[in-house]
Structure formats: C-alpha cells, structure tokens
Design an enzyme around this catalytic site. Sequence first.
Site, PDB file in Angstrom:
ATOM      1  N   THR A  36      -1.847  16.457   7.285  1.00 34.08           N
ATOM      2  CA  THR A  36      -1.064  17.424   8.070  1.00 34.08           C
ATOM      3  C   THR A  36       0.047  16.663   8.773  1.00 34.08           C
ATOM      4  O   THR A  36      -0.077  15.476   9.058  1.00 34.08           O
ATOM      5  CB  THR A  36      -1.943  18.130   9.112  1.00 34.08           C
ATOM      6  OG1 THR A  36      -2.774  19.098   8.480  1.00 34.08           O
ATOM      7  CG2 THR A  36      -1.115  18.878  10.143  1.00 34.08           C
ATOM      8  N   ASP A  52       3.718  21.627   9.082  1.00 32.73           N
ATOM      9  CA  ASP A  52       3.848  21.932   7.664  1.00 32.73           C
ATOM     10  C   ASP A  52       2.847  23.023   7.302  1.00 32.73           C
ATOM     11  O   ASP A  52       2.156  23.551   8.175  1.00 32.73           O
ATOM     12  CB  ASP A  52       3.627  20.674   6.828  1.00 32.73           C
ATOM     13  CG  ASP A  52       2.159  20.234   6.837  1.00 32.73           C
ATOM     14  OD1 ASP A  52       1.615  20.055   7.945  1.00 32.73           O
ATOM     15  OD2 ASP A  52       1.569  20.085   5.763  1.00 32.73           O
ATOM     16  N   ARG A  54       0.696  22.834   4.241  1.00 33.16           N
ATOM     17  CA  ARG A  54      -0.212  22.436   3.148  1.00 33.16           C
ATOM     18  C   ARG A  54      -1.614  22.227   3.680  1.00 33.16           C
ATOM     19  O   ARG A  54      -1.811  21.548   4.695  1.00 33.16           O
ATOM     20  CB  ARG A  54       0.288  21.163   2.474  1.00 33.16           C
ATOM     21  CG  ARG A  54      -0.688  20.587   1.445  1.00 33.16           C
ATOM     22  CD  ARG A  54      -0.128  19.379   0.732  1.00 33.16           C
ATOM     23  NE  ARG A  54       0.965  19.756  -0.158  1.00 33.16           N
ATOM     24  CZ  ARG A  54       1.624  18.885  -0.926  1.00 33.16           C
ATOM     25  NH1 ARG A  54       1.322  17.599  -0.880  1.00 33.16           N
ATOM     26  NH2 ARG A  54       2.591  19.308  -1.721  1.00 33.16           N
ATOM     27  N   LYS A  68      -0.744  26.656  10.756  1.00 33.27           N
ATOM     28  CA  LYS A  68      -1.194  25.581  11.636  1.00 33.27           C
ATOM     29  C   LYS A  68      -0.672  25.700  13.063  1.00 33.27           C
ATOM     30  O   LYS A  68      -0.975  24.863  13.899  1.00 33.27           O
ATOM     31  CB  LYS A  68      -0.776  24.225  11.057  1.00 33.27           C
ATOM     32  CG  LYS A  68      -1.346  23.966   9.667  1.00 33.27           C
ATOM     33  CD  LYS A  68      -0.922  22.621   9.116  1.00 33.27           C
ATOM     34  CE  LYS A  68      -1.456  22.435   7.703  1.00 33.27           C
ATOM     35  NZ  LYS A  68      -1.064  21.127   7.122  1.00 33.27           N
ATOM     36  N   GLY A  82      -6.445  18.677  11.288  1.00 30.53           N
ATOM     37  CA  GLY A  82      -7.877  18.417  11.153  1.00 30.53           C
ATOM     38  C   GLY A  82      -8.520  19.433  10.229  1.00 30.53           C
ATOM     39  O   GLY A  82      -7.970  19.784   9.190  1.00 30.53           O
ATOM     40  N   SER A 164      -1.659  13.075   9.383  1.00 29.28           N
ATOM     41  CA  SER A 164      -1.444  11.959   8.476  1.00 29.28           C
ATOM     42  C   SER A 164       0.031  11.627   8.289  1.00 29.28           C
ATOM     43  O   SER A 164       0.367  10.504   7.902  1.00 29.28           O
ATOM     44  CB  SER A 164      -2.083  12.265   7.114  1.00 29.28           C
ATOM     45  OG  SER A 164      -1.566  13.471   6.594  1.00 29.28           O
ATOM     46  N   ASP A 201       4.399  11.830   3.058  1.00 26.27           N
ATOM     47  CA  ASP A 201       2.944  11.877   3.152  1.00 26.27           C
ATOM     48  C   ASP A 201       2.410  12.840   2.108  1.00 26.27           C
ATOM     49  O   ASP A 201       2.829  14.000   2.058  1.00 26.27           O
ATOM     50  CB  ASP A 201       2.515  12.315   4.562  1.00 26.27           C
ATOM     51  CG  ASP A 201       1.012  12.531   4.654  1.00 26.27           C
ATOM     52  OD1 ASP A 201       0.256  11.654   4.183  1.00 26.27           O
ATOM     53  OD2 ASP A 201       0.595  13.580   5.179  1.00 26.27           O
ATOM     54  N   SER A 204       0.780  16.186   3.343  1.00 23.78           N
ATOM     55  CA  SER A 204       1.622  17.202   3.985  1.00 23.78           C
ATOM     56  C   SER A 204       2.553  17.804   2.939  1.00 23.78           C
ATOM     57  O   SER A 204       2.971  17.135   2.001  1.00 23.78           O
ATOM     58  CB  SER A 204       2.458  16.585   5.118  1.00 23.78           C
ATOM     59  OG  SER A 204       1.630  15.943   6.067  1.00 23.78           O
TER      60      SER A 204
END
Length: 261
Positions: A36, A52, A54, A68, A82, A164, A201, A204
């Site tokens: 994330t 984001d 995903r 999110k 998380g 992340s 990343d 994400s």
Amino acid sequence: MDVDNMYEGFSFENCLRNTRLAEKGLKAKPYNKTGTTIVGLMFKDGVVLGADTRATGGSTVLSKDCEKLHYLAPNMYCAGAGTAADMVMVGNMIAGQLNLHSLNTDRPPRVVTALTMLSHYLYKYQGYIGCHLIVGGWDITGPQLYSIDSLGHYNDDVYATMGSGMMAAKTVFDARFKLDMEMDDAIKLTADAVAAGILNDMGSGGTVNLCVITKDKTEYLDHYRTICSKGPRQGDYTVKPGTTSLISSDVIQVVSEAMET
C-alpha cells in the site's frame, strides 16, 4: 519467566528461547507483507490524505479498486495500510464511537479524540490487528495530522507516509514540501507522492484517491489520477465455435430434497 524476581527494564529471555527453538528446527512463522501507499499532508487551510487502490494477497492482485480512505467523522478521515478487513472494521467502530461522543457532548469531535481511541484499541491487541493509519482532520485547534502503527504508537506530523511504498512517497515530500502551502499545490504534491509509490512499489497500484479536509468542507476526490491506464488490445482473441472438440458427454440426474422448517 521468574515472576517473583522480575526487575525493571528489558528482558531478553524470549529472544534466547526463540534462538534455541530455531536451532532445533522450530522456526517462527514468516510475516505477511502487505502492499500500500498512503500519505498525508498539512497545508495552510487544512489536510490532504491520499492513497492508492491496489489490494494484494501475497503476490496476487486481488482488487484494483480497494477503498483505503475511511470515514471517521464529517471533519475527519483516515488512510489505512495493512489488512483490509481490519481497517474497515476498525474504521467503522471508531466512526460509531465518535458519533456517540459528538451526540453526548453536542460538539464536533476532535482529531485527538479519535487518535486516543485508536491508540488504546490497537495497543490492547499488541499488533495482531493489522492497521497502520494516517489520521487527518480539522477541529477547534486547526488542521491536525497523525500517523499511528499497529501497536498504538503515534506521531504528529506535517506530512506522513506509510505502507510498502512509503519511502518512494517520502522522497517526493522531502524534496518539495513547504510550510503553509496553498491547497492546489498541496493536492498536486500529495497525488505525486502516491504516484511515486505506485510506480516504484509492486504492492501499490491502481489509481490515486484523495480527501481534502478544510474548516468549511470535506471533499472526497475519487479516482483523482490514473497512473497506469489499460492500453488497447493488440490482437483478436475471439475463438470460433468448434475450435475445441467434444470427445464425450455424460448427464447425471441430481435429486434435491427440500427441508421445511
């Protein structure tokens, strides 16, 4: 552990125990890495939260449009990284408690009130609830922004990144953040920070969602920016009827019994 002879300070008995267990072949269960990028930024007139979209399960992309940014109160939102189910349930629980608190006190809730509720709840479960949150809002003290981890530890920030993709997003903030930014500049910087996390990343992805909170209103900017749009198909994937031959078929009669209650 010898409870009768406990002393103040750190105890490393469990570390030695875990080392001996590992030497005997009993290794600890590996942790699950979640992906994330969530960010938060304070500007002159309020707060911007970004995330984001995903959702992943290991190396599999489970959703390209995961929400999110979670509602807590009319003047307050939080961005979560998380475990998706934990974030939704914790967000709904805190939103309900803040609503009751607002009805009892006959005034809008303060951001620090939500922070205290979250900190006490997450600390009680010692990290077993997978919530890493950035809480932002506007109250009588002005714009407020906090980051809080799954153990209940929190910091007050002028900008924050978690997940992340946090390091990629943080480099954008470190290079371009200024105090008392205008709202348009803050929105663009927040979107660029989330985009940096998406592009650097693997955990994400998707689009950029933003939430702008000021004294007068809260504006949710859904799908504010698409980072990687799907390109046109390069070929024709239509399969003609009869391409796959039928070798044999068998029909089985299924008898179902209805149960009456």
